[in-house]
Design a protein around this motif. Structure first.
Motif, mmCIF file in Angstrom:
data_model
loop_
_atom_site.group_PDB
_atom_site.id
_atom_site.type_symbol
_atom_site.label_atom_id
_atom_site.label_comp_id
_atom_site.label_asym_id
_atom_site.label_seq_id
_atom_site.Cartn_x
_atom_site.Cartn_y
_atom_site.Cartn_z
ATOM 1 N N GLY A 151 7.049 7.414 -2.063
ATOM 2 C CA GLY A 151 7.691 6.163 -2.434
ATOM 3 C C GLY A 151 8.443 5.525 -1.286
ATOM 4 O O GLY A 151 8.229 5.826 -0.111
ATOM 5 N N ALA A 152 9.379 4.615 -1.656
ATOM 6 C CA ALA A 152 10.108 3.838 -0.656
ATOM 7 C C ALA A 152 11.449 4.486 -0.336
ATOM 8 O O ALA A 152 12.140 4.997 -1.222
ATOM 9 N N ARG A 153 11.808 4.463 0.948
ATOM 10 C CA ARG A 153 13.113 4.932 1.420
ATOM 11 C C ARG A 153 13.388 4.272 2.756
ATOM 12 O O ARG A 153 12.527 4.222 3.613
ATOM 13 N N ARG B 270 6.816 20.944 6.233
ATOM 14 C CA ARG B 270 6.368 19.629 5.772
ATOM 15 C C ARG B 270 6.492 18.621 6.910
ATOM 16 O O ARG B 270 7.274 18.791 7.833
ATOM 17 N N ILE B 271 5.689 17.568 6.802
ATOM 18 C CA ILE B 271 5.700 16.456 7.742
ATOM 19 C C ILE B 271 5.766 15.179 6.925
ATOM 20 O O ILE B 271 5.006 15.014 5.962
ATOM 21 N N ARG B 272 6.663 14.266 7.259
ATOM 22 C CA ARG B 272 6.779 12.996 6.541
ATOM 23 C C ARG B 272 6.542 11.848 7.514
ATOM 24 O O ARG B 272 7.019 11.871 8.640
ATOM 25 N N LEU B 273 5.803 10.830 7.051
ATOM 26 C CA LEU B 273 5.516 9.651 7.849
ATOM 27 C C LEU B 273 5.993 8.423 7.103
ATOM 28 O O LEU B 273 5.704 8.262 5.917
ATOM 29 N N GLY B 274 6.720 7.552 7.811
ATOM 30 C CA GLY B 274 7.258 6.337 7.212
ATOM 31 C C GLY B 274 6.602 5.092 7.786
ATOM 32 O O GLY B 274 6.583 4.904 9.009
ATOM 33 N N PHE B 275 6.057 4.227 6.887
ATOM 34 C CA PHE B 275 5.363 3.013 7.294
ATOM 35 C C PHE B 275 6.156 1.783 6.888
ATOM 36 O O PHE B 275 6.581 1.653 5.741
ATOM 37 N N LEU C 174 10.939 1.725 4.043
ATOM 38 C CA LEU C 174 9.647 2.214 4.493
ATOM 39 C C LEU C 174 8.906 2.874 3.327
ATOM 40 O O LEU C 174 9.537 3.357 2.386
ATOM 41 N N GLU C 175 7.580 2.900 3.399
ATOM 42 C CA GLU C 175 6.757 3.649 2.459
ATOM 43 C C GLU C 175 6.425 5.000 3.089
ATOM 44 O O GLU C 175 5.947 5.062 4.217
ATOM 45 N N ALA D 24 0.838 -1.191 0.000
ATOM 46 C CA ALA D 24 0.000 0.000 0.000
ATOM 47 C C ALA D 24 0.874 1.241 0.000
ATOM 48 O O ALA D 24 1.954 1.272 0.585
ATOM 49 N N SER D 25 0.409 2.293 -0.665
ATOM 50 C CA SER D 25 1.166 3.541 -0.712
ATOM 51 C C SER D 25 1.120 4.232 0.637
ATOM 52 O O SER D 25 0.321 3.891 1.508
ATOM 53 N N GLY D 26 1.972 5.248 0.776
ATOM 54 C CA GLY D 26 1.995 5.988 2.021
ATOM 55 C C GLY D 26 0.668 6.652 2.320
ATOM 56 O O GLY D 26 0.194 6.645 3.461
ATOM 57 N N VAL D 27 0.032 7.246 1.306
ATOM 58 C CA VAL D 27 -1.256 7.903 1.505
ATOM 59 C C VAL D 27 -2.321 6.885 1.911
ATOM 60 O O VAL D 27 -3.141 7.146 2.798
#
Length: 209
Positions: free
Chosen positions: A133-135, A154-159, A138-139, A24-27
């Motif tokens: 994307g992936a880094r 900005r805010i970034r969340l990694g799953f 994590l997504e 699944a994508s990050g969103v």
């Protein structure tokens, strides 16, 4: 110099969500989180970097939350501090200074990480979301506040496979706060007393009571 108050203002209460679809994508993962996670508890480690990526602060602590708007964010090191959202107000207690700052919940959240993660589903409308994307295995999803006065660029969340694992916050001064989460539990039974706060006797209380 202390850097915890800047993060206290952000109110980054970040719960865990187990994801069934690892592709699944990050969103998509963020949307699933907003739908499926009502309570959470866990631990966090925090690092703060300046614009030149020099490490300027490290801290750790515990978190608990009950959506929407109730949370407890406790720093144990290096400075003891507690942030409590009781559903109506947000209380920030600095033990060393014996000072409590209080604000109305709606004013304190705004377009902040807390609005993204501990608020209602309507909170997503305050952000422009983009898959990154992936880094680092994590997504990632990026959330840019629509309100330019939010204090964050900005805010970034990694799953990862087990759910949300990291969060990155970039403020208007180029400072980056990175959070890593461990021992996170999704939808546990949480004592409502955790989300109640009474200023300690003798503490200086400032703000909107």
């Amino acid at each position: 110099m202390r850097f915890l108050p800047a993060v206290a203002a952000a109110l980054c209460i970040v719960p865990f969500i187990a994801m069934g679809n690892v592709r699944a994508s990050g969103v998509e993962r963020l949307n699933q989180f907003m739908t499926a996670t009502i309570t959470a508890t866990g631990e966090f480690e925090q690092r703060v970097f300046n614009r030149d990526r020099k490490l300027i602060q490290q801290s750790r602590g515990t978190l608990a939350f009950a959506r929407p708007g109730k949370f407890r964010w406790t720093y144990s090191k290096p400075y003891p501090q507690v942030i409590v959202g009781d559903g109506a107000r947000v209380w920030v207690y600095d033990e060393d200074l014996n000072q409590v700052t209080v604000r109305k919940l709606g004013q304190a959240l705004g377009a902040t990480p807390a609005a993204l993660l501990a608020g209602s589903n309507e909170a997503l409308k305050a952000f422009a979301l983009k898959d990154e994307g992936a880094r680092d295995a994590l997504e990632w999803v990026e959330a840019i506040p629509r309100d330019k006065e939010s204090g964050f660029e900005r805010i970034r969340l990694g799953f990862g496979l087990s759910g949300i694992e990291r969060m990155e916050l970039v403020d208007a001064f180029g400072q980056t706060t990175e959070l890593r989460f461990t021992g996170l539990q999704r939808n546990p039974r949480v004592d409502p007393a955790l989300f109640s706060f009474t200023p300690p006797k003798g503490a200086d209380v400032v703000g909107d009571r």
